[in-house]
Design an enzyme around this catalytic site. Structure first.
Site, PDB file in Angstrom:
ATOM      1  CB  THR A  54      17.507  -0.092  -0.565  1.00 15.93           C
ATOM      2  OG1 THR A  54      16.336  -0.258  -1.364  1.00 15.93           O
ATOM      3  CG2 THR A  54      17.876  -1.425   0.065  1.00 15.93           C
ATOM      4  NE  ARG A  55      10.460   4.161   1.199  1.00 10.38           N
ATOM      5  CZ  ARG A  55      10.470   5.048   0.212  1.00 10.38           C
ATOM      6  NH1 ARG A  55      11.584   5.697  -0.080  1.00 10.38           N
ATOM      7  NH2 ARG A  55       9.379   5.294  -0.466  1.00 10.38           N
TER       8      ARG A  55
ATOM      9  NE  ARG B  42     -31.722   4.023  16.716  1.00  6.15           N
ATOM     10  CZ  ARG B  42     -30.426   3.750  16.917  1.00  6.15           C
ATOM     11  NH1 ARG B  42     -29.620   3.666  15.851  1.00  6.15           N
ATOM     12  NH2 ARG B  42     -29.952   3.573  18.110  1.00  6.15           N
TER      13      ARG B  42
ATOM     14  CB  VAL C 125     -17.445  -1.917  14.867  1.00  5.77           C
ATOM     15  CG1 VAL C 125     -16.020  -1.851  15.397  1.00  5.77           C
ATOM     16  CG2 VAL C 125     -17.469  -2.656  13.547  1.00  5.77           C
TER      17      VAL C 125
ATOM     18  CB  ALA D 183     -15.046   8.287  10.937  1.00  6.85           C
TER      19      ALA D 183
ATOM     20  CB  ALA E 244      15.132   9.617   3.027  1.00  2.00           C
TER      21      ALA E 244
ATOM     22  CG  HIS F 161      18.553  -0.909  -7.316  1.00  2.49           C
ATOM     23  ND1 HIS F 161      17.395  -1.446  -7.830  1.00  2.49           N
ATOM     24  CD2 HIS F 161      18.258   0.375  -6.972  1.00  2.49           C
ATOM     25  CE1 HIS F 161      16.434  -0.531  -7.769  1.00  2.49           C
ATOM     26  NE2 HIS F 161      16.930   0.573  -7.265  1.00  2.49           N
TER      27      HIS F 161
ATOM     28  CG  HIS G  29      14.359  -4.303  -9.673  1.00  7.24           C
ATOM     29  ND1 HIS G  29      13.631  -5.473  -9.657  1.00  7.24           N
ATOM     30  CD2 HIS G  29      13.611  -3.380  -9.007  1.00  7.24           C
ATOM     31  CE1 HIS G  29      12.485  -5.269  -9.025  1.00  7.24           C
ATOM     32  NE2 HIS G  29      12.448  -4.005  -8.620  1.00  7.24           N
TER      33      HIS G  29
ATOM     34  N   GLY H  11      21.268   8.962  -2.806  1.00 11.59           N
ATOM     35  CA  GLY H  11      20.569   9.052  -4.085  1.00 11.59           C
ATOM     36  C   GLY H  11      19.934  10.401  -4.337  1.00 11.59           C
ATOM     37  NE  ARG H  12      18.172  13.030 -10.143  1.00 15.04           N
ATOM     38  CZ  ARG H  12      16.853  13.078 -10.305  1.00 15.04           C
ATOM     39  NH1 ARG H  12      16.133  11.990 -10.071  1.00 15.04           N
ATOM     40  NH2 ARG H  12      16.245  14.189 -10.694  1.00 15.04           N
TER      41      ARG H  12
END
Length: 575
Positions: A199-200, A520, A437, A479, A296, A207, A204, A292-293
């Site tokens: 699990t990640r 500028r 920055v 950016a 991952a 589980h 509950h 599981g279904r």
């Protein structure tokens, strides 16, 4: 009896090299060194403690190509995920790396030498092919593909390692077991059958019922084995999750379950990852493994469809069953039946019987808004932990990332936003203007593509730290590159915890207007060749592909733009 290691022998390199560890440590002082990334650190820990058996180092080109193409090492052993050590051309030249050279691998947190790698080869991977073969598509919506594109360097180093020491951990030390230690624990308790649960996410009641049911059906014990390395961006932080696991372990029948942490950097590779997880749990001594279904799976691709089919992972584990030598336990979807106050597998509930469920999306919404979470869904102790770590939405931090050409109006918008948010109160507000920055945070960086990329990365790091503390962050660099903006998004999503709320705002003011109103004269100087590498003149600006909002000062006033951004935040319940 604990399961045999994958390949037959547990490759515990720390134990193997213990007799010469002091010699290796002294040698490390004389060697060039590589400071590992967080993912490389996770990988190295599982190489040297045996979790990645039969690996004894990072994959050379022959093994890498074979794994990418066939899910097997060059010698034919099943291993579905490439474990690689990436490095830049600059570091290769700086360290004079070549086959046969020995290099110390250092922990990025405390600079301790953990191992020495003897370089076998240096090679250039085909990262597009790696993305398609391993993850199913070269789609940046997949977090590991985004990582490949934005974080992985151009070259890979292959070679075996000698272990100096395991990485030091200061959190949950009693829950961190190596494969050898966990095997000894199972032997001491006479556990012959062990069902491992991957699990990640927080656990509950469903589980707990699922794992107890799986163990009872097989007369086995349960190993709760959560990942505490890198997971999917936006996941609940591991500190919170471990407190949840500790709370829920109290709800297991006495002596049935055990909790141990796995320092794995997940790839979210779906079917391949399920096979990989089975191999790792086999190395830790488990005899059964719950799959599981959509095991991952990273969610939706760029077209809004799931990356993997719901049962692809189970099918691939079944395909390799004879080689894996670990029994797969299919995950059963559990549902709550109010009339009997119990959980049952959804496919075993008779038609017409009322059932109740809460989705992960609904749970997160209730945590954000403070809405009640019923005790049939989770335990009070679990909900208490989650509420402590996830404040209501209106108290969470966020990042407004404004991008646009020089003189596009993004700085004026950012300053006006700062005033508006300060007026509303409730959070500290941080303003990170591009030029400010750069002067304060990156004075030694130039304006090459890589330096621009690094500058955005630094801004994203600071933004994530501030947002994690609950601040409203307004960042406004130019950016110009899509990969830099995507890296900024992933950095905030992955590192900012409950403050991982990222909004990309494209200030799409046309170049002609930016140039015409440039008091500028920087555009004029760039046109004359006095300034080189100027965005919009002789360096491109890549328009964002996934902006949450696009604005233009030639079409909207600054107050109108600020109001539209405030509405965006209010729609997300952040104000």
């Amino acid at each position: 009896m604990a399961n045999a290691a994958h390949g037959g022998i547990l490759k515990d390199l720390v134990a193997r090299d213990d007799a010469i560890s002091s010699h290796l440590r002294e040698e490390a002082f004389t060697l060039p060194d590589i400071v590992l990334t967080e993912r490389q650190l996770c990988d190295l820990e599982l190489i040297i403690n045996g979790g990645f058996s039969p690996l004894e180092g990072f994959m050379n080109e022959k093994d890498y190509q074979s794994v990418v193409d066939t899910l097997r090492l060059a010698d034919g052993t099943l291993f579905p995920i490439p474990i690689t050590l990436d490095i830049s051309k600059e570091d290769i030249d700086r360290l004079s790396l070549a086959p046969g050279v020995r290099v110390a691998l250092r922990d990025p947190r405390d600079d301790q030498a953990l191992a020495i790698i003897t370089v076998d080869d240096i090679y250039t991977p085909d990262r597009v092919k790696e993305a398609i073969q391993v993850f199913g598509a070269d789609d940046p919506a997949h977090p590991s593909v985004a990582y490949l594109r934005n974080r992985v360097q151009d070259f890979y180093i292959g070679g075996k390692v000698q272990a100096i020491q395991s990485p030091s951990h200061f959190d949950y030390v009693a829950l961190r077991y190596t494969p050898s230690e966990l095997r000894s624990h199972f032997k001491k308790l006479a556990w012959r059958k062990v069902v491992a649960f991957q699990t990640r996410n927080p656990m509950h009641r469903a589980h707990r019922e699922l794992t107890v049911r799986a163990a009872r059906q097989r007369q086995a014990n349960v190993l709760i084995h959560p990942v505490v390395g890198l997971t999917k961006p936006g996941d609940v932080d591991h500190y919170t999750r471990v407190r949840v696991y500790q709370a829920i372990m109290q709800k297991y029948p006495n002596g049935m379950g055990h909790l141990a942490l796995l320092p794995l950097a997940m790839r979210m590779a779906g079917p391949r990852e399920a096979v990989w997880h089975a191999i790792i749990r086999k190395n830790y001594g488990a005899t059964h493994f719950i799959v599981g279904r959509d095991h991952a799976g990273p969610g939706k691709n760029s077209q809004g469809k799931d990356f993997y089919g719901p049962y692809d992972a189970q099918d691939l584990v079944i395909k390799y069953h004879d080689e894996l030598q670990i029994e797969m336990v299919p995950f059963q979807q559990m549902t709550y039946i109010p009339s009997t106050d119990e959980y049952q597998p959804a496919d075993e509930v008779p038609r017409g019987v009322q059932t109740l469920d809460i989705s992960g999306t609904e749970l997160r919404k209730r945590l954000r808004t403070g809405a009640p979470i019923p005790d049939w869904f989770s335990y009070d102790a679990v909900v208490k932990v989650l509420r402590e770590s996830y404040p209501p939405r209106h108290k969470q931090g966020f990042v407004l990332f404004l991008t646009g050409l020089h003189n596009s109006g993004k700085d004026a918008i950012a300053k006006a936003l700062q005033v508006t948010l300060n007026q509303q109160g409730g959070r500290s507000v941080s303003l990170l203007l591009g030029e400010t920055v750069r002067q304060e945070l990156s004075p030694k960086l130039g304006f090459s593509a890589e330096d621009r990329h690094e500058n955005v990365h630094r801004i994203a790091y600071v933004s994530a730290e501030l947002a994690r503390a609950g601040a409203a962050v307004i960042a406004a660099p130019i950016a110009p590159y899509e990969r830099s903006r995507e890296l900024a998004r992933q950095t905030v999503l992955q590192s900012a915890g409950a403050g991982g709320n990222f909004f990309l705002i494209h200030v799409a003011t046309p170049l002609e207007h930016c140039e015409k109103t440039d008091r500028r004269g920087l555009y004029t100087r760039a046109r004359l060749g006095e300034i080189t590498g100027f965005t919009g003149v002789d360096d491109p600006y890549e328009a964002p592909e996934h902006a949450e909002l696009t604005v233009d000062v030639t079409k909207q006033s600054i107050p109108e733009i600020v109001h539209s951004i405030i509405l965006l935040l209010e729609t997300g319940s952040l104000l």
